[in-house]
Design a protein around this motif. Structure first.
Motif, PDB file in Angstrom:
ATOM      1  N   UNK A  25       0.848  -1.208   0.000  1.00  0.00           N
ATOM      2  CA  UNK A  25       0.000   0.000   0.000  1.00  0.00           C
ATOM      3  C   UNK A  25       0.875   1.246   0.000  1.00  0.00           C
ATOM      4  N   UNK A  28       2.224   1.884  -3.378  1.00  0.00           N
ATOM      5  CA  UNK A  28       1.192   2.384  -4.295  1.00  0.00           C
ATOM      6  C   UNK A  28       0.842   3.847  -4.006  1.00  0.00           C
ATOM      7  N   UNK A  30      -0.292   5.092  -0.933  1.00  0.00           N
ATOM      8  CA  UNK A  30      -1.252   5.329   0.150  1.00  0.00           C
ATOM      9  C   UNK A  30      -0.472   5.554   1.445  1.00  0.00           C
ATOM     10  N   UNK A  32       0.141   6.752   5.492  1.00  0.00           N
ATOM     11  CA  UNK A  32      -0.548   6.705   6.784  1.00  0.00           C
ATOM     12  C   UNK A  32      -1.180   5.376   7.125  1.00  0.00           C
ATOM     13  N   UNK A  33      -0.879   4.350   6.332  1.00  0.00           N
ATOM     14  CA  UNK A  33      -1.419   3.028   6.635  1.00  0.00           C
ATOM     15  C   UNK A  33      -0.498   2.344   7.632  1.00  0.00           C
TER      16      UNK A  33
END
Lengths: 76, 76
Positions: A25, A28, A30, A32-33
């Motif tokens: 993630x 990609x 994104x 803050x995961x």
């Protein structure tokens, strides 16, 4: 009766699959995961007269490894 | 914000893992178990400002194969 059984790793147990998802993630874009954990969801149809004790036995004997996993049963 | 993402096979898609579980439960003596479907449960922590559209993108790009899988997002 329809059952949903959620099987999740216990806190503290390493989760390489979750780490891989988290990393992917991030790659990609994104941000803050964090703290990704991968678990299982098992749906099934059982006879209406199935008791809670029987469902518990199914989870303990087959569906979850209770050394490292927790499970939660939801009736629908 | 904590997310739970449930990924399940679409109806009609063959589920060998579910079939194996169903067969194993039968072998263990649990009668009346039918229509077992195995899915995934992914839990993660995301930034509070993450939008629904971003979460949707995560699912479409990585977490679910939307050709054969449905997904459902639950916020906690």
């Amino acid at each position: 009766m329809k059952l949903k059984i959620f099987v999740t790793l216990k806190p503290g147990v390493l989760d390489p699959q979750g780490k891989a998802i988290q990393h992917a993630l991030g790659s990609l874009g994104f941000a803050g995961v964090d703290d990704v954990r991968a678990g299982k969801l098992i749906e099934m149809q059982v006879a209406d007269e199935t008791t809670d004790a029987q469902i518990d036995e199914m989870c303990r004997q087959l569906l979850a490894n209770t050394v490292i996993e927790n499970y939660r049963v939801e009736r629908a």
